[in-house]
Design a protein around this motif. Structure first.
Motif, PDB file in Angstrom:
ATOM      1  N   LEU A  96      33.542  43.742  38.937  1.00 49.66           N
ATOM      2  CA  LEU A  96      32.671  42.811  39.650  1.00 49.66           C
ATOM      3  C   LEU A  96      32.765  41.414  39.057  1.00 49.66           C
ATOM      4  CD1 LEU A  96      29.393  44.899  40.042  1.00 49.66           C
ATOM      5  CD2 LEU A  96      30.949  44.226  41.873  1.00 49.66           C
ATOM      6  N   ASP A  97      32.896  40.433  39.941  1.00 50.86           N
ATOM      7  CA  ASP A  97      32.762  39.012  39.618  1.00 50.86           C
ATOM      8  C   ASP A  97      31.569  38.537  40.432  1.00 50.86           C
ATOM      9  OD1 ASP A  97      33.083  36.365  38.922  1.00 50.86           O
ATOM     10  OD2 ASP A  97      34.812  36.027  40.214  1.00 50.86           O
ATOM     11  N   ILE A 145      32.737  41.678  34.948  1.00 51.60           N
ATOM     12  CA  ILE A 145      33.648  40.939  34.079  1.00 51.60           C
ATOM     13  C   ILE A 145      33.470  39.426  34.135  1.00 51.60           C
ATOM     14  CG2 ILE A 145      35.396  42.722  33.882  1.00 51.60           C
ATOM     15  CD1 ILE A 145      36.947  41.449  36.128  1.00 51.60           C
ATOM     16  N   ASN A 146      32.657  38.928  35.077  1.00 51.62           N
ATOM     17  CA  ASN A 146      32.358  37.488  35.043  1.00 51.62           C
ATOM     18  C   ASN A 146      31.164  37.177  35.925  1.00 51.62           C
ATOM     19  OD1 ASN A 146      32.698  34.960  33.983  1.00 51.62           O
ATOM     20  ND2 ASN A 146      34.761  34.650  34.741  1.00 51.62           N
ATOM     21  N   VAL A 159      31.556  32.517  32.119  1.00 49.62           N
ATOM     22  CA  VAL A 159      31.390  31.657  33.291  1.00 49.62           C
ATOM     23  C   VAL A 159      32.626  31.719  34.190  1.00 49.62           C
ATOM     24  CG1 VAL A 159      29.800  30.048  32.184  1.00 49.62           C
ATOM     25  CG2 VAL A 159      32.242  29.637  31.993  1.00 49.62           C
ATOM     26  N   ASP A 160      32.384  31.842  35.486  1.00 48.57           N
ATOM     27  CA  ASP A 160      33.466  31.696  36.463  1.00 48.57           C
ATOM     28  C   ASP A 160      33.365  30.289  37.048  1.00 48.57           C
ATOM     29  OD1 ASP A 160      35.571  32.069  38.099  1.00 48.57           O
ATOM     30  OD2 ASP A 160      34.691  33.644  39.323  1.00 48.57           O
ATOM     31  N   TYR A 161      33.898  29.340  36.286  1.00 48.43           N
ATOM     32  CA  TYR A 161      33.820  27.921  36.623  1.00 48.43           C
ATOM     33  C   TYR A 161      34.908  27.523  37.620  1.00 48.43           C
ATOM     34  CZ  TYR A 161      33.980  22.851  35.492  1.00 48.43           C
ATOM     35  OH  TYR A 161      33.986  21.481  35.527  1.00 48.43           O
ATOM     36  N   PRO A 195      36.621  36.032  31.188  1.00 49.32           N
ATOM     37  CA  PRO A 195      37.583  37.135  31.243  1.00 49.32           C
ATOM     38  C   PRO A 195      38.357  37.216  32.555  1.00 49.32           C
ATOM     39  CG  PRO A 195      35.420  37.879  30.502  1.00 49.32           C
ATOM     40  CD  PRO A 195      35.247  36.502  31.043  1.00 49.32           C
ATOM     41  N   LEU A 196      37.815  36.614  33.605  1.00 51.00           N
ATOM     42  CA  LEU A 196      38.491  36.546  34.900  1.00 51.00           C
ATOM     43  C   LEU A 196      38.495  35.077  35.291  1.00 51.00           C
ATOM     44  CD1 LEU A 196      39.622  38.540  37.166  1.00 51.00           C
ATOM     45  CD2 LEU A 196      37.496  37.967  38.369  1.00 51.00           C
ATOM     46  N   THR A 197      39.658  34.427  35.233  1.00 51.70           N
ATOM     47  CA  THR A 197      39.722  32.971  35.388  1.00 51.70           C
ATOM     48  C   THR A 197      40.578  32.590  36.583  1.00 51.70           C
ATOM     49  OG1 THR A 197      39.667  32.836  32.974  1.00 51.70           O
ATOM     50  CG2 THR A 197      40.119  30.815  34.176  1.00 51.70           C
TER      51      THR A 197
END
Length: 663
Positions: free
Chosen positions: A440-441, A459-460, A496-498, A537-539
C-alpha cells in the motif's frame, strides 16, 4: 522485537495535601536529562523538564465519557514502575533495526482505567487504557498544552476553509511559523507540530498506535495564555458519495468522537524532545510506540522506484501513437522502467472509470492481464491507483482478483479525513491487502502514526505538500522553504511520498504553475537531492520518459541512488527551515544529498563519517549559472578519504547529490 526488562525503578512519590488528596510522581529518562512530573488528584496533569528547563507546564489530560470523565477526581490504586530496552526490527525504514530504552510508570486508577507514561532519552509519551466490561461512547479527549514561554511554533493548518468541515482535507499544507499566542484562532492544525523552545531545543507533538479512534488536531488554547489544546473530528453520522470519483464524504457528524470497546489501549501522545535540529529527522518514537508487526513474514514486500504518469500528464512525445490511458502508452512506460532498472509503473487514475466507483471493471482501452504479463517479462511490476472507499467496498474481491493477476499493490487515494471510521477503514485495508500480499502507498491520507510497523506492507504515505502542488501553486507557496522544513517535522512521523524528479526546473523569477507540463521550483540538483533527503521506500520519478531519456545522465544518477536496503541514516548538517544535508549508507557505499531554501549558501562537507580506505565520488552540484538557469549543473568525479573535506556551493533553491563508493 526483543523487549528486555532491566530493573525496577525507584520513583519519587510525594503525598501532598492541597484542595484534597493529590499525589505527584516523577519519571526520568534513562540518561536523566528528561523528567516528567505527573500529578493525580482532582485532575491528572503532567509537565516536562529538560535538563534545567521546564519545557511544558502542568497540562491536564483526560477522557470524557457520557457518564464520567476519566482523570477527574482520580485515585491511584496501583503503580508499576519498570525500565525496558527494546530491539526493534524495522523493515523498509530509515534503518533496518534500532534499539530504544525507556522508563515506564503505569498508574492504574480506581474506576477500571489507567495511564501509562514513558520517558525516553528522545522524548516522552503517555496513553490511557481501560479495562471495562461494556463498550463506551467517548465524547471528547482532554489534552491541553501549557507552555512557560511564548514559543515559536511550526504548524500546518487545515486547508478546508473555516466555513467547511475543517477535519476533512488532504493533510497537505506548508508550515505557518508564528508564536503560540499568534496561532490562528479560527483554524486547526494537523500533526506533527513543532515548538522552538530556544537554545536549539525543540519539542514536536506526534501520535502513534492510532486504531479505531480519531486522530489529533491542534487548536489555539483559551485566552491569552501560551497554550494549545487538542481537538478531534466527531464521529460520522451520515456519509454520501460524490463525483467525480465516487468518494464518500461526511455530511453530518455526531456529538461524540468515538465508540470504543471497554477494554482497550488508546493512542500514544508523544512529545519528541531534540537538542539539535539534526536529531529531528531520525527520531524513531512514532515507529517505536506503534504495535508490532501483525502480518508475520515480510520477505515478499517489494519496494523501489516507480515510473509514474499522472504528474507529467502522460506527457511523452516523439512516439507513433496517441499518448493517454491506453496499452501503447503504458507499454512505453514499462519499457522506460525496464531500460533503467526501475521496479514499478503506477497506473494512476483512469484505468477504471472513477465516476462509477467500480475498480473490478477495467476500461475497454486496457487489457490489464496483458500489461501485467508484459511488465513481468521485463522485470517491472504494476501498482494500481484507487479510492479508499471504492477499495473498501470491494475489498476482498479486489484483493483476490488483482493479487492473482500479479499486481504488486495499490496506491490508495482520497481518504481525506482521520475520524474513527476513516482510521478503521485504513486498518481494515492494510490487514486485507497483507493477506493477499499486496503493498500500500497511502495518498490523501492523514499523517503516519506507525501503521508501517504494525502492517509493514504499508510502504509509503503522502500527507505531504509534495510535487503535485507545483501543478497549480504560485511561487508564493514557498516550496523551497517547505523542502527544508518538512524533513525535520513531518519525517519524524514516517516516510513521505513527495514524488520528486522534475526535469523542468525554474529559478524563483521564472516559476509558474503549469498543469500539463509542470516544473519544479529550484534547481535540478535540488531535485536530485530529494532522492537522498527523503525517507521514501517507494519513490516516484514524477517526470515523463521522453525528458528522462534526454536527461539520461541525471536519470542514471536518480535510479542509482538506493531507497531500499538502507543500513544507516545520518543528518550531517542542517537547520530547520534553512538547509539540510543527509547521508545514507548501504553496505560500504554512502549517498549524500543536500538542499537549501531560496538563500544561496556554501556547505563544507566533512567526510569523517567514512571508514578506512579510499572512496570514489560522483557529485552533481549546481552550476555557476543555476541562480539564473535552474537546470544548470556540474558533474564531478574525484576521490576522498575520511580526512577529506569538500566545499559545495548551493544556488538559491539549490542542492547537491553524490555517491561515495569504496574503491
Amino acid at each position: 522485537m526483543k523487549m528486555k526488562p532491566l530493573f525496577i525503578l525507584s520513583l519519587c512519590c510525594l503525598c501532598l495535601q492541597a484542595f484534597g488528596e493529590e499525589y505527584t510522581y516523577r519519571l526520568a529518562s534513562p540518561d536523566k536529562n528528561l523528567e516528567v512530573n505527573i500529578s493525580v488528584g482532582q485532575k491528572i496533569t503532567y509537565s516536562v523538564r529538560h535538563k534545567d528547563r521546564v519545557l511544558l507546564n502542568a497540562s491536564p489530560i483526560g477522557l470524557v465519557f457520557l457518564d464520567r470523565t476519566l482523570g477527574a477526581d482520580a485515585k491511584v490504586i496501583r503503580k508499576k514502575e519498570s525500565s525496558f530496552t527494546e530491539d526493534i526490527q524495522s523493515p523498509h525504514y530509515r534503518v533496518p533495526s534500532f534499539t530504544v530504552t525507556y522508563n515506564e510508570l503505569d498508574l492504574k486508577m480506581k474506576g477500571n482505567y489507567g495511564v501509562v507514561f514513558r520517558a525516553y532519552n528522545e522524548g516522552m509519551a503517555y496513553r490511557f487504557y481501560t479495562t471495562m466490561k461494556d463498550s463506551v461512547i467517548v465524547e471528547d479527549e482532554i489534552a491541553s498544552f501549557n507552555f512557560p514561554e511564548n514559543y515559536t511554533s511550526y504548524m500546518a493548518y487545515s486547508t478546508a476553509g473555516v466555513k467547511s468541515d475543517q477535519y476533512a482535507m488532504a493533510f497537505q499544507n506548508t508550515y505557518t511559523v508564528s508564536t503560540v499566542k499568534e496561532a490562528e484562532a479560527d483554524n486547526i492544525a494537523f500533526l506533527p507540530i513543532t515548538l522552538d523552545c530556544g537554545d536549539e531545543v525543540k519539542m514536536t507533538l506526534l501520535e502513534s498506535d492510532l486504531e479505531s479512534y480519531p486522530g489529533m488536531f491542534i487548536e489555539k488554547g483559551n485566552g491569552e495564555s501560551c497554550s494549545l489544546k487538542a481537538t478531534f473530528a466527531r464521529y460520522p453520522k451520515a456519509l454520501e458519495r460524490f463525483p467525480p470519483r465516487a468518494m464518500t464524504k461526511v455530511v453530518e457528524r455526531s456529538d461524540y468522537i468515538a465508540k470504543a470497546a471497554g477494554k482497550r489501549n488508546y493512542p500514544w501522545r508523544i512529545w519528541a524532545v531534540t537538542e539539535k535540529d539534526t536529531e529531528m529527522p531520525v527520531n524513531n518514537l512514532v515507529y517505536a510506540l506503534a504495535s508490532p508487526n501483525r502480518i508475520g513474514d515480510c520477505s515478499w514486500i517489494k519496494t523501489g522506484k516507480v515510473a509514474w504518469e499522472w504528474w507529467n500528464d502522460w506527457g511523452i512525445s516523439g512516439v507513433g501513437f496517441k499518448a493517454g490511458i491506453n496499452m501503447d502508452t503504458y507499454k512505453h512506460y514499462i519499457d522506460f522502467a525496464a531500460e533503467n532498472g526501475i521496479e514499478f509503473v503506477v497506473l494512476d487514475e483512469g484505468w477504471y472509470n472513477p465516476a462509477k466507483g467500480d475498480m473490478l471493471a477495467v476500461i475497454p482501452e486496457l487489457n490489464l492481464e496483458e500489461l501485467v504479463r508484459y511488465g513481468k517479462s521485463k522485470g517491472v511490476d504494476l501498482i494500481l491507483w484507487t479510492v479508499f472507499n471504492v477499495l473498501d467496498e470491494q475489498l476482498e474481491e479486489a484483493c483476490r482478483k488483482y493479487s492473482a493477476m500479479g499486481i504488486s499493490g495499490f496506491k490508495v487515494d482520497f481518504l481525506d479525513r482521520d475520524d474513527q471510521t476513516a482510521v478503521e477503514m485504513a486498518c481494515r485495508i492494510a490487514e486485507m491487502t497483507a493477506k493477499y500480499r499486496l503493498t500500500l502507498d497511502l495518498h490523501g491520507f492523514y499523517k503516519p502514526t506507525g501503521m508501517n510497523r504494525t502492517y509493514p506492507n504499508v510502504i509509503n504515505y503522502e500527507s505531504v505538500f509534495g510535487m503535485e502542488e507545483m501543478k497549480w501553486s504560485t511561487v508564493d507557496r514557498d516550496m523551497m522553504e517547505y523542502d527544508v522544513t518538512m524533513p525535520y517535522i513531518r519525517m519524524m512521523a514516517g516516510p513521505v511520498d513527495y514524488t520528486p524528479g522534475a526535469m523542468r526546473n525554474a529559478a524563483k523569477r521564472d516559476f509558474k504553475p503549469i498543469y500539463h507540463n509542470p516544473m519544479s521550483q529550484g534547481t535540478r540538483c535540488h531535485q536530485l537531492a530529494a532522492y537522498v533527503v527523503h525517507d521514501s521506500p517507494l519513490t516516484m520519478l514524477a517526470d515523463n520518459p521522453t525528458i528522462y531519456r534526454k536527461e539520461q545522465e541525471c536519470t542514471d544518477f536518480i535510479v542509482g541512488m538506493p531507497n531500499k536496503g538502507i543500513d544507516e541514516t545520518r543528518i550531517l548538517q542542517g537547520k530547520l527551515g534553512e538547509f539540510i544535508v543527509t547521508a545514507r549508507r548501504t553496505g560500504s557505499a554512502w549517498y549524500v544529498g543536500g538542499m537549501t531554501d531560496w538563500t544561496p549558501r556554501s556547505v563544507t562537507l566533512d567526510f569523517s563519517f567514512l571508514g578506512e580506505g579510499t572512496y570514489d565520488v560522483i557529485l552533481f552540484r549546481d552550476g555557476i549559472n543555476a541562480d539564473r538557469q535552474a537546470e544548470d549543473y556540474v558533474k564531478e568525479a574525484f576521490s576522498v578519504t575520511s580526512t577529506s573535506r569538500k566545499n559545495i556551493w548551493l544556488a538559491p533553491g539549490g542542492g547537491f547529490a553524490m555517491s561515495v563508493v569504496k574503491r
